[in-house]
Write a protein that holds these residues in place. Sequence first.
Motif, PDB file in Angstrom:
ATOM      1  N   PRO A 158       6.985  -1.088  13.923  1.00  0.00           N
ATOM      2  CA  PRO A 158       7.433  -1.248  12.541  1.00  0.00           C
ATOM      3  C   PRO A 158       6.260  -1.523  11.608  1.00  0.00           C
ATOM      4  O   PRO A 158       5.265  -2.131  12.013  1.00  0.00           O
ATOM      5  CB  PRO A 158       8.382  -2.458  12.617  1.00  0.00           C
ATOM      6  N   GLN A 159       6.384  -1.077  10.370  1.00  0.00           N
ATOM      7  CA  GLN A 159       5.340  -1.333   9.380  1.00  0.00           C
ATOM      8  C   GLN A 159       5.284  -2.814   9.032  1.00  0.00           C
ATOM      9  O   GLN A 159       4.203  -3.381   8.855  1.00  0.00           O
ATOM     10  CB  GLN A 159       5.596  -0.505   8.124  1.00  0.00           C
TER      11      GLN A 159
ATOM     12  N   GLY B  78       7.594   2.460  10.610  1.00  0.00           N
ATOM     13  CA  GLY B  78       6.163   2.429  10.852  1.00  0.00           C
ATOM     14  C   GLY B  78       5.564   3.819  10.891  1.00  0.00           C
ATOM     15  O   GLY B  78       6.276   4.830  10.947  1.00  0.00           O
ATOM     16  N   HIS B  79       4.248   3.872  10.850  1.00  0.00           N
ATOM     17  CA  HIS B  79       3.557   5.169  10.904  1.00  0.00           C
ATOM     18  C   HIS B  79       3.871   5.842  12.236  1.00  0.00           C
ATOM     19  O   HIS B  79       3.877   5.190  13.284  1.00  0.00           O
ATOM     20  CB  HIS B  79       2.046   4.962  10.768  1.00  0.00           C
TER      21      HIS B  79
ATOM     22  N   HIS C 192       6.192   4.028   4.983  1.00  0.00           N
ATOM     23  CA  HIS C 192       6.590   3.741   6.360  1.00  0.00           C
ATOM     24  C   HIS C 192       7.349   2.420   6.509  1.00  0.00           C
ATOM     25  O   HIS C 192       8.044   2.218   7.500  1.00  0.00           O
ATOM     26  CB  HIS C 192       5.361   3.745   7.264  1.00  0.00           C
ATOM     27  N   GLY C 193       7.195   1.537   5.505  1.00  0.00           N
ATOM     28  CA  GLY C 193       7.924   0.280   5.541  1.00  0.00           C
ATOM     29  C   GLY C 193       9.231   0.358   4.794  1.00  0.00           C
ATOM     30  O   GLY C 193      10.310   0.231   5.384  1.00  0.00           O
ATOM     31  N   VAL C 194       9.161   0.639   3.498  1.00  0.00           N
ATOM     32  CA  VAL C 194      10.369   0.618   2.661  1.00  0.00           C
ATOM     33  C   VAL C 194      11.186   1.895   2.814  1.00  0.00           C
ATOM     34  O   VAL C 194      12.371   1.853   3.181  1.00  0.00           O
ATOM     35  CB  VAL C 194       9.997   0.400   1.177  1.00  0.00           C
TER      36      VAL C 194
ATOM     37  N   SER D 264       0.854  -1.182   0.000  1.00  0.00           N
ATOM     38  CA  SER D 264       0.000   0.000   0.000  1.00  0.00           C
ATOM     39  C   SER D 264       0.897   1.241   0.000  1.00  0.00           C
ATOM     40  O   SER D 264       2.125   1.146   0.158  1.00  0.00           O
ATOM     41  CB  SER D 264      -0.891   0.014   1.245  1.00  0.00           C
ATOM     42  N   LEU D 265       0.293   2.401  -0.148  1.00  0.00           N
ATOM     43  CA  LEU D 265       1.051   3.641  -0.029  1.00  0.00           C
ATOM     44  C   LEU D 265       1.738   3.727   1.330  1.00  0.00           C
ATOM     45  O   LEU D 265       2.909   4.122   1.430  1.00  0.00           O
ATOM     46  CB  LEU D 265       0.133   4.844  -0.246  1.00  0.00           C
ATOM     47  N   ASP D 266       1.031   3.354   2.393  1.00  0.00           N
ATOM     48  CA  ASP D 266       1.639   3.347   3.724  1.00  0.00           C
ATOM     49  C   ASP D 266       2.812   2.378   3.798  1.00  0.00           C
ATOM     50  O   ASP D 266       3.840   2.673   4.432  1.00  0.00           O
ATOM     51  CB  ASP D 266       0.600   2.967   4.784  1.00  0.00           C
TER      52      ASP D 266
END
Length: 276
Positions: A151-152, A144-145, A136-138, A130-132
Motif C-alpha cells: 500500500p502507498q 500502491g505503486h 497510488h494512495g488516494v 506527492s504525485l505518487d
Amino acid sequence: MADRKILNEDQDIVNEQRLCADDIAKEMRTKITKLKGKFMSEDGSSVNYKDMGDSAEFESYVKTSRSLTALNLSDLSQSQLKCLFLNMYNSLTVHAMVYQSSQGSPPNSPLQVEGFWKIHCYNVGGSIYSLDDMEHGVLRANRGHPSSGEPQFGVDDDRSKCIVNLLDPRIHFALNCGARSCPPIRVYTADRLEEQLDIATISFLSQEVRLLPAEGKVELSKLFLWYAKDFGSTDAEVLQWICSVVGDKVTGLREMLSKPVEIVYRQYVWDTNTTK
C-alpha cells in the motif's frame, strides 16, 4: 533523489480565510480551466509551460493552490474526493513542469527529473501528497505503486483515512503525467464525473486500441501493461474490459476477441508534452 518540493507552500503567506472543501475545489477548478483555455492545446494534449509560468493566470492559480492547505478532505463525498484528486494530480504535474522550467528549461522528459512523481508535492489539509501519493494512495484505493506490491499509505498514516474506496480503472485515462503518450488534460466536475470519465476513457481507447487481425494481435497502450491488475487478473479479462467500453466503437474488436489473441504494447513516448 532531489529534495522534496512542496509547490503550494509559502511561509510568508497565511490563509486568513477558511473556505469549505467544496468551495476550494470549485475555485481550483476555475483557475485550472483558465490555464487550460490559454496555455494548453484545445484537446489538452500539449502545454506551453514557458508562457504559462510567466503569466498572471498562473500566479493566480498558485495563490489559489495555497488554500489547499486549509482543506478538510473528510468534508468531501467519494465522488468529490475522486474529482478533486484527478484535477489536483493534473494541475500539480503542470505546476511541477513549470517549476522545472524555472530552474532552466523544461526537461525533455519527466523521466529526466529524478523522482519526478515522488518529489513534487502539494500540502493538502496539512498532509503532504506527492504525485505518487495522489495516484497510488488516494485514487487507486491505496494499492500502491505496481512495482512495490505494498500500500502507498501505511495503517498508521492519516492519509489512509481519506482515499477513494473502490478503484475505478477509468482514472488511468484522466491522469496526465507530462509525457506525450499520456491522456490529455481535462477538467473534471463532481456532478458530471461519471459522464466525463466515460468520455475520457472512450476517447483514449478509440485512439489507442489497434487491431492486427492478420497477426492475431491487439496493440494497446502500455498503461495496460503497467496497471494490468486494475483491469483484470488475466489478459482475457483486460481485453473483455476494453471490449465492454469500446466494443462497438473499434471496428472488428468484438469479432477478433471471439478467439484467442495476443496483446502487444506500443512504445510509450516519454517526451515532454510541451508546445515550446
